[in-house]
Design a protein around this motif. Structure first.
Motif, mmCIF file in Angstrom:
data_model
loop_
_atom_site.group_PDB
_atom_site.id
_atom_site.type_symbol
_atom_site.label_atom_id
_atom_site.label_comp_id
_atom_site.label_asym_id
_atom_site.label_seq_id
_atom_site.Cartn_x
_atom_site.Cartn_y
_atom_site.Cartn_z
ATOM 1 N N LEU A 71 0.826 -1.206 0.000
ATOM 2 C CA LEU A 71 0.000 0.000 0.000
ATOM 3 C C LEU A 71 0.863 1.259 0.000
ATOM 4 N N THR A 72 1.962 1.230 0.750
ATOM 5 C CA THR A 72 2.820 2.421 0.822
ATOM 6 C C THR A 72 3.653 2.611 -0.431
ATOM 7 N N GLU A 73 3.783 1.561 -1.232
ATOM 8 C CA GLU A 73 4.598 1.617 -2.441
ATOM 9 C C GLU A 73 3.826 1.980 -3.699
ATOM 10 N N THR A 78 6.383 10.979 1.132
ATOM 11 C CA THR A 78 7.441 9.967 1.210
ATOM 12 C C THR A 78 6.845 8.623 1.614
ATOM 13 N N ARG A 79 7.563 7.564 1.291
ATOM 14 C CA ARG A 79 7.125 6.233 1.683
ATOM 15 C C ARG A 79 7.040 6.125 3.199
ATOM 16 N N GLU A 80 7.969 6.741 3.912
ATOM 17 C CA GLU A 80 7.985 6.701 5.373
ATOM 18 C C GLU A 80 6.725 7.342 5.946
ATOM 19 N N LEU A 95 -7.848 1.208 14.364
ATOM 20 C CA LEU A 95 -8.809 0.123 14.185
ATOM 21 C C LEU A 95 -8.584 -1.019 15.177
ATOM 22 N N GLY A 96 -7.510 -0.914 15.966
ATOM 23 C CA GLY A 96 -7.209 -1.954 16.942
ATOM 24 C C GLY A 96 -6.690 -3.244 16.339
ATOM 25 N N VAL A 97 -5.982 -3.121 15.206
ATOM 26 C CA VAL A 97 -5.500 -4.295 14.492
ATOM 27 C C VAL A 97 -3.969 -4.324 14.568
ATOM 28 N N GLU A 98 -3.432 -5.465 14.960
ATOM 29 C CA GLU A 98 -1.980 -5.646 15.032
ATOM 30 C C GLU A 98 -1.424 -5.896 13.629
ATOM 31 N N VAL A 99 -0.329 -5.221 13.311
ATOM 32 C CA VAL A 99 0.333 -5.375 12.016
ATOM 33 C C VAL A 99 1.796 -5.712 12.269
ATOM 34 N N GLY A 100 2.285 -6.716 11.546
ATOM 35 C CA GLY A 100 3.679 -7.114 11.659
ATOM 36 C C GLY A 100 4.589 -6.123 10.950
ATOM 37 N N PRO A 101 5.872 -6.455 10.829
ATOM 38 C CA PRO A 101 6.822 -5.566 10.153
ATOM 39 C C PRO A 101 6.356 -5.227 8.737
ATOM 40 N N VAL A 102 6.448 -3.965 8.396
ATOM 41 C CA VAL A 102 6.042 -3.495 7.076
ATOM 42 C C VAL A 102 7.218 -3.696 6.132
ATOM 43 N N ARG A 145 1.350 6.741 8.453
ATOM 44 C CA ARG A 145 -0.102 6.966 8.448
ATOM 45 C C ARG A 145 -0.869 5.635 8.367
ATOM 46 N N ALA A 146 -0.371 4.693 7.593
ATOM 47 C CA ALA A 146 -1.033 3.389 7.492
ATOM 48 C C ALA A 146 -1.016 2.684 8.843
ATOM 49 N N LEU A 147 0.121 2.685 9.521
ATOM 50 C CA LEU A 147 0.217 2.033 10.824
ATOM 51 C C LEU A 147 -0.668 2.722 11.862
ATOM 52 N N ALA A 148 -0.755 4.053 11.778
ATOM 53 C CA ALA A 148 -1.651 4.784 12.689
ATOM 54 C C ALA A 148 -3.097 4.370 12.432
ATOM 55 N N ALA A 149 -3.470 4.201 11.182
ATOM 56 C CA ALA A 149 -4.839 3.791 10.853
ATOM 57 C C ALA A 149 -5.126 2.387 11.378
#
Length: 197
Positions: free
Chosen positions: A102-104, A170-172, A185-192, A177-181
């Motif tokens: 998504l960030t790319e 920037t990608r960063e 939502l209360g969803v755990e996300v692994g390494p991007v 912003r994606a990780l904040a979203a």
């Protein structure tokens, strides 16, 4: 006295299949760059120009917009599927790979919104829907019954919401912003990261 070029000087050497393979690779690379920046509606002429070939060459390899988009986005979808199929894979890890894509790429974001755009009658929309469904299957395979996104449409709605937050120069910044979203939502996300990254 005017000197005319010889036949050899007039025409570049015909590399045959080598040139075709080079042109296709150049078109794929250019399409990835252009789609990443401008999304799936980017003009094909800009892709051909960036690849350094004429539009005729583009159409020889990809007869229409859908064929080119499908070829480019297939790689993104395949990586999400690989992440989901890896030994020991879990939803957080697969979401990390999805978030990296998504960030790319604006085109990948467009793909994930395919079920909410267009009227479903054109080839590009049809291909995007099929690819989007493959992403959804890869993610759903890791949902447990009690997960907050286990409802019928909740998972892909959450993905669409997060992808809407992926903005920034920037990608960063897009990743932040994606990780904040996801966090909201209360969803755990692994390494991007990409698969194997």
């Amino acid at each position: 006295m005017t000197q005319h070029p010889t036949a050899q000087e007039r025409r570049p050497a015909n590399d045959g299949p080598k040139a075709a393979a080079r042109n296709r690779a150049a078109l794929m690379a250019a399409a990835r760059e252009v789609y990443a920046e401008y999304g799936l509606d980017a003009p094909l002429s800009g892709i051909a120009r960036r690849a350094g070939v004429g539009q005729g060459v583009l159409y020889r390899h990809f007869p229409d917009r859908a064929a080119l988009a499908d070829a480019v986005l297939e790689e993104n979808v395949r990586e999400v599927e690989q992440a989901g199929a890896a030994a020991g894979a879990n939803l957080a890890g697969v979401l990390g790979v999805l978030t990296w894509h998504l960030t790319e790429s604006a085109a990948f974001i467009g793909l994930l919104h395919a079920d909410r755009t267009g009227d479903g009658t054109d080839d590009l929309h049809t291909h995007a829907l099929a690819l989007s469904e493959r992403v959804a299957r890869s993610l759903r395979g890791h949902l447990t019954g009690g997960h907050r996104l286990a409802g019928s449409d909740d998972l892909m709605l959450a993905v669409a919401m997060v992808s809407g937050a992926v903005t920034g120069p920037t990608r960063e910044e897009r990743e932040r912003r994606a990780l904040a979203a996801w966090r909201l939502l209360g969803v755990e996300v692994g390494p991007v990261r990409p698969v194997g990254g």
